[in-house]
Design a protein around this motif. Structure first.
Motif, PDB file in Angstrom:
ATOM      1  N   THR A  67       0.838  -1.190   0.000  1.00 39.39           N
ATOM      2  CA  THR A  67       0.000   0.000   0.000  1.00 39.39           C
ATOM      3  C   THR A  67       0.878   1.247   0.000  1.00 39.39           C
ATOM      4  OG1 THR A  67      -1.720  -1.141   1.255  1.00 39.39           O
ATOM      5  CG2 THR A  67      -1.801   1.263   1.247  1.00 39.39           C
ATOM      6  N   LYS A  68       0.558   2.194  -0.891  1.00 39.38           N
ATOM      7  CA  LYS A  68       1.308   3.444  -0.948  1.00 39.38           C
ATOM      8  C   LYS A  68       0.705   4.443   0.033  1.00 39.38           C
ATOM      9  CE  LYS A  68       3.041   6.922  -4.131  1.00 39.38           C
ATOM     10  NZ  LYS A  68       3.012   7.407  -5.522  1.00 39.38           N
ATOM     11  N   VAL A  69       1.550   5.001   0.890  1.00 39.59           N
ATOM     12  CA  VAL A  69       1.098   5.965   1.893  1.00 39.59           C
ATOM     13  C   VAL A  69       2.085   7.118   1.989  1.00 39.59           C
ATOM     14  CG1 VAL A  69      -0.123   4.269   3.312  1.00 39.59           C
ATOM     15  CG2 VAL A  69       2.270   4.768   3.786  1.00 39.59           C
ATOM     16  N   THR A  70       1.582   8.239   2.485  1.00 35.90           N
ATOM     17  CA  THR A  70       2.437   9.351   2.892  1.00 35.90           C
ATOM     18  C   THR A  70       2.213   9.523   4.380  1.00 35.90           C
ATOM     19  OG1 THR A  70       2.307  10.473   0.764  1.00 35.90           O
ATOM     20  CG2 THR A  70       2.919  11.821   2.664  1.00 35.90           C
ATOM     21  N   VAL A  71       3.288   9.424   5.147  1.00 30.87           N
ATOM     22  CA  VAL A  71       3.177   9.590   6.593  1.00 30.87           C
ATOM     23  C   VAL A  71       3.879  10.872   7.014  1.00 30.87           C
ATOM     24  CG1 VAL A  71       2.964   7.136   7.107  1.00 30.87           C
ATOM     25  CG2 VAL A  71       5.210   8.162   7.081  1.00 30.87           C
ATOM     26  N   ASP A  96       1.561  11.233  12.944  1.00 37.21           N
ATOM     27  CA  ASP A  96       0.499  12.172  13.275  1.00 37.21           C
ATOM     28  C   ASP A  96      -0.594  12.103  12.214  1.00 37.21           C
ATOM     29  OD1 ASP A  96      -0.727  14.400  14.654  1.00 37.21           O
ATOM     30  OD2 ASP A  96      -0.047  15.643  12.972  1.00 37.21           O
ATOM     31  N   LYS A  97      -0.183  12.041  10.936  1.00 34.93           N
ATOM     32  CA  LYS A  97      -1.126  11.976   9.816  1.00 34.93           C
ATOM     33  C   LYS A  97      -0.673  10.905   8.845  1.00 34.93           C
ATOM     34  CE  LYS A  97      -0.944  16.146   8.212  1.00 34.93           C
ATOM     35  NZ  LYS A  97      -1.187  17.391   7.466  1.00 34.93           N
ATOM     36  N   ILE A  98      -1.644  10.288   8.196  1.00 33.95           N
ATOM     37  CA  ILE A  98      -1.339   9.328   7.142  1.00 33.95           C
ATOM     38  C   ILE A  98      -2.306   9.563   5.991  1.00 33.95           C
ATOM     39  CG2 ILE A  98      -2.783   7.534   8.196  1.00 33.95           C
ATOM     40  CD1 ILE A  98      -0.734   5.494   7.105  1.00 33.95           C
ATOM     41  N   GLU A  99      -1.768   9.571   4.788  1.00 36.80           N
ATOM     42  CA  GLU A  99      -2.580   9.727   3.589  1.00 36.80           C
ATOM     43  C   GLU A  99      -2.389   8.489   2.746  1.00 36.80           C
ATOM     44  OE1 GLU A  99      -1.447  13.365   1.687  1.00 36.80           O
ATOM     45  OE2 GLU A  99      -2.182  14.599   3.332  1.00 36.80           O
ATOM     46  N   PHE A 100      -3.471   7.981   2.220  1.00 30.36           N
ATOM     47  CA  PHE A 100      -3.413   6.791   1.386  1.00 30.36           C
ATOM     48  C   PHE A 100      -3.224   7.202  -0.067  1.00 30.36           C
ATOM     49  CE2 PHE A 100      -4.559   3.833   4.638  1.00 30.36           C
ATOM     50  CZ  PHE A 100      -5.243   4.616   5.553  1.00 30.36           C
ATOM     51  N   GLY A 101      -2.452   6.437  -0.804  1.00 35.05           N
ATOM     52  CA  GLY A 101      -2.216   6.740  -2.200  1.00 35.05           C
ATOM     53  C   GLY A 101      -1.047   7.675  -2.413  1.00 35.05           C
ATOM     54  N   GLY A 104      -2.563  13.435  -1.570  1.00 33.07           N
ATOM     55  CA  GLY A 104      -3.928  13.928  -1.582  1.00 33.07           C
ATOM     56  C   GLY A 104      -4.960  12.922  -1.133  1.00 33.07           C
ATOM     57  N   GLY A 105      -4.548  11.787  -0.587  1.00 29.38           N
ATOM     58  CA  GLY A 105      -5.506  10.812  -0.092  1.00 29.38           C
ATOM     59  C   GLY A 105      -6.137  11.293   1.193  1.00 29.38           C
ATOM     60  N   ASN A 106      -7.034  10.498   1.715  1.00 24.82           N
ATOM     61  CA  ASN A 106      -7.684  10.848   2.979  1.00 24.82           C
ATOM     62  C   ASN A 106      -6.728  10.669   4.130  1.00 24.82           C
ATOM     63  OD1 ASN A 106     -10.038  11.281   1.626  1.00 24.82           O
ATOM     64  ND2 ASN A 106     -10.865   9.256   2.026  1.00 24.82           N
ATOM     65  N   GLN A 107      -6.908  11.452   5.175  1.00 27.01           N
ATOM     66  CA  GLN A 107      -6.087  11.307   6.362  1.00 27.01           C
ATOM     67  C   GLN A 107      -6.647  10.190   7.213  1.00 27.01           C
ATOM     68  OE1 GLN A 107      -5.796  15.086   8.233  1.00 27.01           O
ATOM     69  NE2 GLN A 107      -4.793  16.014   6.492  1.00 27.01           N
ATOM     70  N   ALA A 108      -5.845   9.695   8.143  1.00 31.12           N
ATOM     71  CA  ALA A 108      -6.229   8.547   8.947  1.00 31.12           C
ATOM     72  C   ALA A 108      -7.456   8.804   9.796  1.00 31.12           C
ATOM     73  CB  ALA A 108      -5.071   8.118   9.833  1.00 31.12           C
ATOM     74  N   GLY A 109      -7.795  10.041  10.050  1.00 29.45           N
ATOM     75  CA  GLY A 109      -8.981  10.316  10.840  1.00 29.45           C
ATOM     76  C   GLY A 109     -10.226   9.723  10.219  1.00 29.45           C
ATOM     77  N   SER A 110     -10.266   9.627   8.897  1.00 22.96           N
ATOM     78  CA  SER A 110     -11.429   9.059   8.234  1.00 22.96           C
ATOM     79  C   SER A 110     -11.309   7.551   8.099  1.00 22.96           C
ATOM     80  CB  SER A 110     -11.604   9.677   6.844  1.00 22.96           C
ATOM     81  OG  SER A 110     -10.551   9.285   6.004  1.00 22.96           O
ATOM     82  N   GLN A 111     -10.098   7.025   8.238  1.00 24.90           N
ATOM     83  CA  GLN A 111      -9.835   5.590   8.208  1.00 24.90           C
ATOM     84  C   GLN A 111     -10.208   4.926   6.895  1.00 24.90           C
ATOM     85  OE1 GLN A 111      -8.158   4.075  10.611  1.00 24.90           O
ATOM     86  NE2 GLN A 111      -8.096   5.974  11.742  1.00 24.90           N
TER      87      GLN A 111
END
Length: 140
Positions: A67-71, A96-101, A104-111
């Motif tokens: 899985t591609k993520v930006t942390v 603190d934050k993670i974005e999927f893709g 510009g992906g969603n942050q981990a708060g939305s899971q």
């Protein structure tokens, strides 16, 4: 005062693992590669990423190997003593934050992983010439 902010985009090296602290707090951990150098001198180091609390509760179902993520988070060196008494350390990112893709992906708060909208992509105007940069023109 120093700012300690680490941002990296990478593909997970293995599935996210989850555990719970004795007081019931979720801990999600996963590893990502960080490359340094180039060519024959390129080296890959693996960095452990950890996220705590409610944000970490549902991460394992979305964070699988590849899985591609930006942390984004704080860089720390975790230190411990092994069972045989040897001192060890490892680089860790307290996420603190993670974005999927990766961008510009969603942050981990939305899971939830980022989903691409089902809309037609706009094309560049036909009358503009394509950007063609010469290395000599780049100001850095």
């Amino acid at each position: 005062m120093a700012i300690n902010l680490f941002i990296v985009t990478a593909h997970l090296g293995k599935d996210c693992e989850q555990r719970w602290t004795p007081n019931g707090k979720a801990v999600a951990s996963f590893s990502i590669p960080v490359k340094q150098g180039y060519g024959d001198h390129e080296k890959t180091s693996w960095v452990i990423c950890k996220m705590f609390g409610p944000k970490a509760e549902k991460l394992p179902e979305y964070l699988t190997k590849g899985t591609k993520v930006t942390v984004t988070g704080e860089f720390v060196m975790e230190e411990w003593t092994s069972q045989n008494g040897e001192r060890k350390s490892a680089p860790v990112i307290i996420v603190d934050k993670i974005e999927f893709g990766g961008n510009g992906g969603n942050q981990a708060g939305s899971q939830q992983p980022a989903r691409q909208p089902q809309q037609s992509q706009q094309q560049a105007p036909q009358n503009e010439p394509p950007m063609d940069w010469d290395d000599q023109e780049i100001p850095f």
